[in-house]
Design a protein around this motif. Structure first.
Motif, PDB file in Angstrom:
ATOM      1  N   GLN A 162       0.814  -1.214   0.000  1.00 14.67           N
ATOM      2  CA  GLN A 162       0.000   0.000   0.000  1.00 14.67           C
ATOM      3  C   GLN A 162       0.850   1.269   0.000  1.00 14.67           C
ATOM      4  O   GLN A 162       0.442   2.282  -0.561  1.00 14.67           O
ATOM      5  N   TRP A 169      -0.691   6.090  -6.989  1.00 13.20           N
ATOM      6  CA  TRP A 169      -1.942   6.845  -7.074  1.00 13.20           C
ATOM      7  C   TRP A 169      -1.678   8.344  -7.212  1.00 13.20           C
ATOM      8  O   TRP A 169      -2.338   9.034  -8.002  1.00 13.20           O
ATOM      9  N   TRP A 192      -4.323  -3.151  -4.702  1.00 15.42           N
ATOM     10  CA  TRP A 192      -4.539  -2.731  -3.315  1.00 15.42           C
ATOM     11  C   TRP A 192      -5.261  -3.827  -2.527  1.00 15.42           C
ATOM     12  O   TRP A 192      -4.914  -4.117  -1.388  1.00 15.42           O
ATOM     13  N   LEU A 412      -8.398   2.740   1.132  1.00 11.63           N
ATOM     14  CA  LEU A 412      -8.301   3.092  -0.276  1.00 11.63           C
ATOM     15  C   LEU A 412      -9.288   4.206  -0.620  1.00 11.63           C
ATOM     16  O   LEU A 412      -8.960   5.140  -1.360  1.00 11.63           O
TER      17      LEU A 412
END
Length: 492
Positions: A162, A169, A192, A412
């Motif tokens: 992550q 991201w 993820w 997320l």
């Protein structure tokens, strides 16, 4: 009998390259004399073979580094061994430090950052070494492994993956809109949610490109005169990596491509839609793009992404349109016109083998008798971020009773919508329930307050109330942790 010193360096290299000879054996042999030391030290091919024999999954990583002029594989082996020793030292300490906790906060694993963060001096391959070691531990049978270590390895793997995806991201949302392509957004969700699986974005792209190539082959058989066959290779490459703002073909040629794509996708390749939304019998695999491409079975969102991504590679623009319980793909022959509403609009229903709906058809959504589209040619396309949130909502529904998965999805969602108060509230509720650190959420709430131009707006008041609640919890956190620790000691 000839002594080993009489053997050529090539023969010695072949012997040491045998699978039964370990890295430790090679090092021991090299220490016997200066001649052997120099010979083995300079044998880069031998060290490359030993690296791949010991850690075969790393081969795919090094294959991506072929652009480098020279890789010293002896140094890579030394760095790998050193990194794995440091990792095990960290894992063995975790139980003593955290055994009394219900769940680990990210702040509990900050010391782990120095092992893989380049900014903290880590070797540039350490991330891959750590991933490989953690994956290999989890690949062992639980009966053959230390269950305590296995528990913390799962936590570390999730955290490590992550951390990397947060960086990916941030890069993604900073791309210009034309480069924010749907399959990458879908891959981020799949990576993820599945930290224990190698979900390769390059493999997802390759699968979609392969389907596009099948469409071209089928199109050539039926419409060999199509303009697409005179298209430069560079343009195909551009379509693969960028969103396109208009269709590249007239209405006749566009329909030929779409009809061929439907035929290939649903008849030849065998994709089919999953209609059931009952969480008792549905599965996450219908959402993850890697699983959908492998199993050829997906829900409306995932199939629409596949259709859209293949169509884009063929110069077709079709936008994802979201309805309360369904997804359609909209298509017009031209978008950049003076009067867009004059262009006929079609809707592609991927759950029904790509059937095409026109103005005279009524999409059957929740039993409505009339088409729910107020103006058939006017719609708002769904952005990659909105698609990701839709996927997360679906996954939350099917993961309702799975604690770790729910936390992962909320985190997320918070990454995608950092200012969403509802998500912060849900995540804070989870953290409080499991006696976890709230400091990052508190920082975000303070940021929301400071960035608001209207100090009296409802969102700011909610942020203030939530911040006070979190602060009150934090004051009592040491006491709660002590009680938690005492209770676990009694149970032991």
């Amino acid at each position: 009998m000839a002594a080993i010193t009489h053997l050529s360096s090539e023969v010695i290299s072949i012997i040491l390259g045998n699978v039964s000879v370990s890295i430790k054996d090679v090092v021991s042999f090299a220490s016997t004399c200066k001649g052997f030391h120099d010979m083995i030290n300079d044998d880069n091919v031998l060290w490359q073979n030993k690296l791949y024999q010991r850690w075969p999954d790393l081969k795919r990583v090094y294959n991506k580094r072929k652009y480098e002029r020279h890789i010293n594989f002896k140094n890579e082996v030394k760095a790998s061994v050193k990194c794995r020793k440091e990792l095990w030292h960290y894992v063995e300490q975790m139980s003593d430090l955290h055994y009394y906790k219900d769940d680990l906060s990210d702040s509990d694993m900050k010391d782990f950052d120095s092992l893989f963060h380049l900014e903290k001096g880590a070797y540039h391959m350490n991330y891959y070494f750590v991933i490989d070691e953690l994956m290999s531990i989890l690949a062992q049978s639980p009966r053959e492994s230390n269950l305590t270590h296995r528990y913390y390895v799962k936590k570390l793997l999730r955290y490590l993956q992550q951390c990397r995806l947060k960086s990916i991201w941030q890069e993604f949302i900073n791309y210009p809109e034309e480069q924010q392509i749907l399959e990458q957004a879908a891959t981020i969700v799949a990576q993820w949610y599945q930290p224990r699986k190698h979900v390769s974005y390059s493999r997802v792209k390759a699968s979609l490109t392969s389907i596009a190539q099948q469409v071209l082959e089928c199109l050539k058989k039926e419409h060999s005169e199509h303009s697409i066959f005179s298209t430069p290779t560079e343009l195909f490459s551009f379509w693969e990596n960028n969103n396109i703002d208009d269709n590249q073909w007239n209405i006749k040629e566009g329909k030929q491509i779409i009809d061929t794509l439907r035929k290939v996708l649903f008849d030849e390749v065998g994709f089919c839609g999953w209609l059931c939304v009952d969480p008792a019998i549905t599965s996450q695999k219908y959402t993850f793009i890697d699983c959908v491409l492998e199993k050829k079975n997906g829900n409306a969102v995932s199939l629409a992404i596949v259709f859209h991504s293949v169509a884009r590679r063929l110069g077709i623009r079709c936008d994802l349109i979201s309805f309360p319980s369904h997804f359609f793909l909209s298509w017009k022959s031209k978008y950049n016109t003076t009067n867009p509403e004059d262009e006929e609009c079609f809707y592609i229903d991927v759950l029904h083998r790509g059937s095409i709906l026109t103005r005279n058809d009524c999409p059957k959504i929740r039993g409505t008798k009339k088409c729910p589209i107020a103006n058939f040619s006017t719609y708002n396309k769904t952005s990659p971020t909105e698609i990701m949130l839709r996927m997360i909502n679906y996954l939350q529904m099917v993961s309702r009773d799975k604690r770790t998965e729910l936390r992962s999805l909320l985190e997320l969602q918070h990454l995608i919508e950092p200012d969403n108060i509802d998500t912060i509230a849900q995540l804070g509720r989870y953290y409080i329930q499991h006696h976890m650190d709230l400091s990052d959420l508190m920082v975000k709430l303070i940021e929301i307050q400071n960035n608001s131009k209207n100090s009296r707006c409802a969102e700011v008041r909610r942020a203030e109330m939530m911040l006070n609640k979190f602060r009150n919890y934090t004051k009592h956190l040491p006491y709660n942790i002590i009680r938690q620790k005492e209770n676990k000691e009694k149970r032991r």
